[in-house]
Design a protein around this motif. Structure first.
Motif, PDB file in Angstrom:
ATOM      1  N   HIS A 110       2.264  -4.640   3.751  1.00  0.00           N
ATOM      2  CA  HIS A 110       1.124  -5.424   3.288  1.00  0.00           C
ATOM      3  C   HIS A 110       0.015  -4.449   2.910  1.00  0.00           C
ATOM      4  N   ILE A 111      -0.317  -4.386   1.609  1.00  0.00           N
ATOM      5  CA  ILE A 111      -1.256  -3.375   1.109  1.00  0.00           C
ATOM      6  C   ILE A 111      -2.660  -3.926   0.884  1.00  0.00           C
ATOM      7  N   GLY A 112      -2.931  -5.137   1.362  1.00  0.00           N
ATOM      8  CA  GLY A 112      -4.260  -5.708   1.142  1.00  0.00           C
ATOM      9  C   GLY A 112      -4.324  -6.359  -0.226  1.00  0.00           C
ATOM     10  N   PRO A 113      -5.402  -6.085  -0.987  1.00  0.00           N
ATOM     11  CA  PRO A 113      -6.453  -5.100  -0.756  1.00  0.00           C
ATOM     12  C   PRO A 113      -7.537  -5.596   0.205  1.00  0.00           C
ATOM     13  N   HIS A 114      -8.638  -4.839   0.271  1.00  0.00           N
ATOM     14  CA  HIS A 114      -9.739  -5.121   1.168  1.00  0.00           C
ATOM     15  C   HIS A 114     -10.318  -6.518   0.930  1.00  0.00           C
ATOM     16  N   LYS A 115     -10.796  -7.107   2.026  1.00  0.00           N
ATOM     17  CA  LYS A 115     -11.516  -8.389   1.988  1.00  0.00           C
ATOM     18  C   LYS A 115     -10.641  -9.549   1.526  1.00  0.00           C
ATOM     19  N   THR A 116      -9.347  -9.489   1.864  1.00  0.00           N
ATOM     20  CA  THR A 116      -8.431 -10.576   1.488  1.00  0.00           C
ATOM     21  C   THR A 116      -7.674 -11.104   2.707  1.00  0.00           C
ATOM     22  N   PHE A 120      -3.725   1.136   1.831  1.00  0.00           N
ATOM     23  CA  PHE A 120      -2.638   1.481   0.917  1.00  0.00           C
ATOM     24  C   PHE A 120      -3.015   1.116  -0.521  1.00  0.00           C
ATOM     25  N   ALA A 121      -3.952   0.180  -0.685  1.00  0.00           N
ATOM     26  CA  ALA A 121      -4.428  -0.171  -2.028  1.00  0.00           C
ATOM     27  C   ALA A 121      -5.241   0.951  -2.655  1.00  0.00           C
ATOM     28  N   ASP A 122      -5.624   1.950  -1.853  1.00  0.00           N
ATOM     29  CA  ASP A 122      -6.413   3.069  -2.355  1.00  0.00           C
ATOM     30  C   ASP A 122      -5.562   4.186  -2.947  1.00  0.00           C
ATOM     31  N   ALA A 123      -4.248   4.013  -2.951  1.00  0.00           N
ATOM     32  CA  ALA A 123      -3.389   5.038  -3.546  1.00  0.00           C
ATOM     33  C   ALA A 123      -3.830   5.302  -4.981  1.00  0.00           C
ATOM     34  N   ASP A 124      -3.918   6.554  -5.346  1.00  0.00           N
ATOM     35  CA  ASP A 124      -4.470   6.970  -6.627  1.00  0.00           C
ATOM     36  C   ASP A 124      -3.760   6.283  -7.789  1.00  0.00           C
ATOM     37  N   ALA A 125      -4.552   5.637  -8.634  1.00  0.00           N
ATOM     38  CA  ALA A 125      -3.990   4.927  -9.784  1.00  0.00           C
ATOM     39  C   ALA A 125      -3.321   5.871 -10.774  1.00  0.00           C
ATOM     40  N   GLU A 126      -3.690   7.149 -10.740  1.00  0.00           N
ATOM     41  CA  GLU A 126      -3.131   8.110 -11.693  1.00  0.00           C
ATOM     42  C   GLU A 126      -1.949   8.874 -11.117  1.00  0.00           C
ATOM     43  N   PRO A 129     -21.225   3.648  -8.355  1.00  0.00           N
ATOM     44  CA  PRO A 129     -21.050   4.781  -7.440  1.00  0.00           C
ATOM     45  C   PRO A 129     -19.780   4.719  -6.603  1.00  0.00           C
ATOM     46  N   ASN A 130     -18.930   3.705  -6.791  1.00  0.00           N
ATOM     47  CA  ASN A 130     -17.747   3.529  -5.938  1.00  0.00           C
ATOM     48  C   ASN A 130     -16.483   3.397  -6.772  1.00  0.00           C
ATOM     49  N   PRO A 131     -15.858   4.512  -7.136  1.00  0.00           N
ATOM     50  CA  PRO A 131     -14.641   4.442  -7.946  1.00  0.00           C
ATOM     51  C   PRO A 131     -13.485   3.721  -7.259  1.00  0.00           C
ATOM     52  N   SER A 132     -13.561   3.596  -5.942  1.00  0.00           N
ATOM     53  CA  SER A 132     -12.475   2.908  -5.231  1.00  0.00           C
ATOM     54  C   SER A 132     -12.465   1.407  -5.499  1.00  0.00           C
ATOM     55  N   PHE A 133     -13.588   0.829  -5.966  1.00  0.00           N
ATOM     56  CA  PHE A 133     -13.635  -0.624  -6.080  1.00  0.00           C
ATOM     57  C   PHE A 133     -12.587  -1.159  -7.040  1.00  0.00           C
ATOM     58  N   TRP A 134     -12.552  -0.646  -8.248  1.00  0.00           N
ATOM     59  CA  TRP A 134     -11.588  -1.180  -9.209  1.00  0.00           C
ATOM     60  C   TRP A 134     -10.181  -0.653  -8.962  1.00  0.00           C
ATOM     61  N   ARG A 135     -10.058   0.481  -8.282  1.00  0.00           N
ATOM     62  CA  ARG A 135      -8.723   0.916  -7.874  1.00  0.00           C
ATOM     63  C   ARG A 135      -8.123  -0.135  -6.948  1.00  0.00           C
ATOM     64  N   ARG A 136      -8.943  -0.720  -6.100  1.00  0.00           N
ATOM     65  CA  ARG A 136      -8.478  -1.758  -5.181  1.00  0.00           C
ATOM     66  C   ARG A 136      -8.407  -3.128  -5.832  1.00  0.00           C
ATOM     67  N   HIS A 137      -9.426  -3.461  -6.628  1.00  0.00           N
ATOM     68  CA  HIS A 137      -9.629  -4.860  -6.994  1.00  0.00           C
ATOM     69  C   HIS A 137      -9.369  -5.208  -8.453  1.00  0.00           C
ATOM     70  N   ARG A 138      -8.861  -4.268  -9.232  1.00  0.00           N
ATOM     71  CA  ARG A 138      -8.267  -4.685 -10.501  1.00  0.00           C
ATOM     72  C   ARG A 138      -6.842  -5.065 -10.119  1.00  0.00           C
ATOM     73  N   HIS A 139      -6.681  -6.298  -9.611  1.00  0.00           N
ATOM     74  CA  HIS A 139      -5.480  -6.670  -8.880  1.00  0.00           C
ATOM     75  C   HIS A 139      -4.216  -6.651  -9.724  1.00  0.00           C
ATOM     76  N   ASP A 140      -4.349  -6.900 -11.021  1.00  0.00           N
ATOM     77  CA  ASP A 140      -3.160  -6.840 -11.871  1.00  0.00           C
ATOM     78  C   ASP A 140      -2.607  -5.421 -11.939  1.00  0.00           C
ATOM     79  N   ARG A 141      -3.501  -4.448 -12.050  1.00  0.00           N
ATOM     80  CA  ARG A 141      -3.040  -3.054 -12.097  1.00  0.00           C
ATOM     81  C   ARG A 141      -2.502  -2.612 -10.750  1.00  0.00           C
ATOM     82  N   LEU A 142      -3.098  -3.112  -9.670  1.00  0.00           N
ATOM     83  CA  LEU A 142      -2.605  -2.797  -8.330  1.00  0.00           C
ATOM     84  C   LEU A 142      -1.179  -3.304  -8.153  1.00  0.00           C
TER      85      LEU A 142
END
Length: 387
Positions: A16-22, A98-104, A166-179
């Motif tokens: 279960h990889i989340g993401p945060h606040k779910t 685990f949702a913070d795994a680098d998108a690149e 200021p928080n690059p992690s936000f869309w790494r986590r919460h662009r849910h389709d890409r996640l």
């Protein structure tokens, strides 16, 4: 949308990889509380804590929270050993980090899957509307040192390309389709389940996990956790202004972790519950509409990926009706401020400083407050490093 919540094959390693606040903290607490009952139903919850945060951060090569000790490969290796010790039984690992795994870096996700069990791994993603996630994430970032106000933060996340500061992690986590796409690329869409969390059905996520794991209904129950509650607007603003002073005076991050996040904030959350009079963090209409538009794009892309979606995705793109309340000035109650201050003092007292140097000629009253804060910070940091 699917309603068929078919049980996963025996021996699955559910990640279960989340993401945060779910709903991650809620399900982690319920699984951990039922840890001793799960084996009777062929399921294991590896690990000795509710949330293997350090292991997930190490696996994803992500830094620790501000001032915390950096996670090491040992944390991840230990969790892997505990997972492999479950043998052929079904096991569950849950961490939103685990949702913070680098998108690149697709190799990171592939390595995590392979080390956990390869084709035995099934990915579970839980989703909530972005409009409900954004205020929770902002105040969580403030708890990690952010100094930017909510509306300015929303401007950066939604209107200022490339939407990373200021928080690059936000869309790494919460662009849910890409996640979902990243993890489906590692395991295949047939081994990914997306669950839309329904806020009005507080037990719904528990029942979904029970069905997937073949557990008796109502085995998983929510565990009260005041330490995980969101801050009110006044509490967040108090902390945000403290962050400005903290950074402005160049104090060490370790001191922030000990005295502020794990001292003042933690004690305040445990000792004080929000009242109906407390002002909540309110998202402006333009941001709610922008979030709903992104939610619609997310739904459309996920629907075409071939992954299983449980629950109704419509709320992910809905624009809720405005609350219709008059704007209120956030004010923090004196007792809440007192509890926060006490939490910081208690954290400092837990590691008293030994005074080995001779007293200086200058008295406390002759020293500026800025210098006093720096001296206290350096002394506490010295003690922390000694420990």
């Amino acid at each position: 949308m699917e309603t068929d919540c078919t049980r996963l094959p025996a021996g699955t390693r559910l990640l279960h990889i989340g993401p945060h606040k779910t709903g991650t903290t809620s399900i982690q607490g319920a699984l951990f509380a039922a840890k001793d009952q799960l084996p009777a139903h062929g399921v294991e919850f590896p690990g000795h804590t509710r949330h293997p945060m350090e292991a997930a951060l190490a696996a994803c090569a992500r830094p620790a929270m501000m001032g915390d000790i950096a996670p090491t490969d040992r944390h991840w290796t230990t969790l892997l050993q505990q997972v492999h010790a479950t043998g052929g039984r079904t096991s569950v690992v849950s961490s939103e980090f685990f949702a913070d795994a680098d998108a690149e870096d697709e190799e990171t996700i592939g390595r995590i899957v392979e080390q956990l069990g390869g084709d035995r791994v099934h990915i579970l993603v839980t989703l909530r509307p972005l409009a409900k996630i954004m205020p929770s994430q902002w105040q969580q970032y403030v708890q990690n040192g952010l100094r930017m106000g909510y509306e300015e933060w929303l401007e950066h996340m939604l209107r200022k390309a490339p939407y990373e500061q200021p928080n690059p992690s936000f869309w790494r986590r919460h662009r849910h389709d890409r996640l979902v796409e990243r993890w489906a690329g590692a395991v295949g869409p047939e081994r990914v389940t997306v669950v839309v969390v329904e806020d009005r059905d507080r037990g719904g996520l528990m029942r979904t996990f029970e069905a997937l794991l073949g557990l008796p209904e109502n085995l998983l129950q929510p565990v009260p956790d005041t330490a995980n509650r969101s801050l009110t607007l006044a509490e967040t603003e108090m902390l945000r202004n403290l962050n400005k002073e903290f950074r402005g005076n160049g104090l060490p991050d370790e001191l922030y972790s000990r005295l502020v996040r794990n001292g003042a904030v933690m004690h305040m959350k445990n000792a004080c519950s929000p009242t109906p009079q407390d002002v909540k963090i309110s998202t402006p209409r333009w941001a709610v509409e922008a979030a709903a538009g992104i939610g619609a794009e997310i739904i459309d892309r996920i629907a075409r990926m071939g992954v299983r979606v449980l629950g109704d995705p419509a709320p992910l793109s809905a624009v809720p009706e405005p609350a219709g309340q008059e704007p209120q000035e956030p004010r923090i109650a004196p007792e809440v401020a007192a509890q926060a201050l006490y939490g910081a003092l208690a954290a400092a007292a837990a590691a008293p400083v030994r005074h080995t140097a001779s007293a200086k000629a200058r008295t406390v009253h002759q020293t500026s407050s800025v210098e006093l804060v720096k001296v206290l910070g350096h002394r506490c940091l010295k003690k922390l490093r000694r420990h």
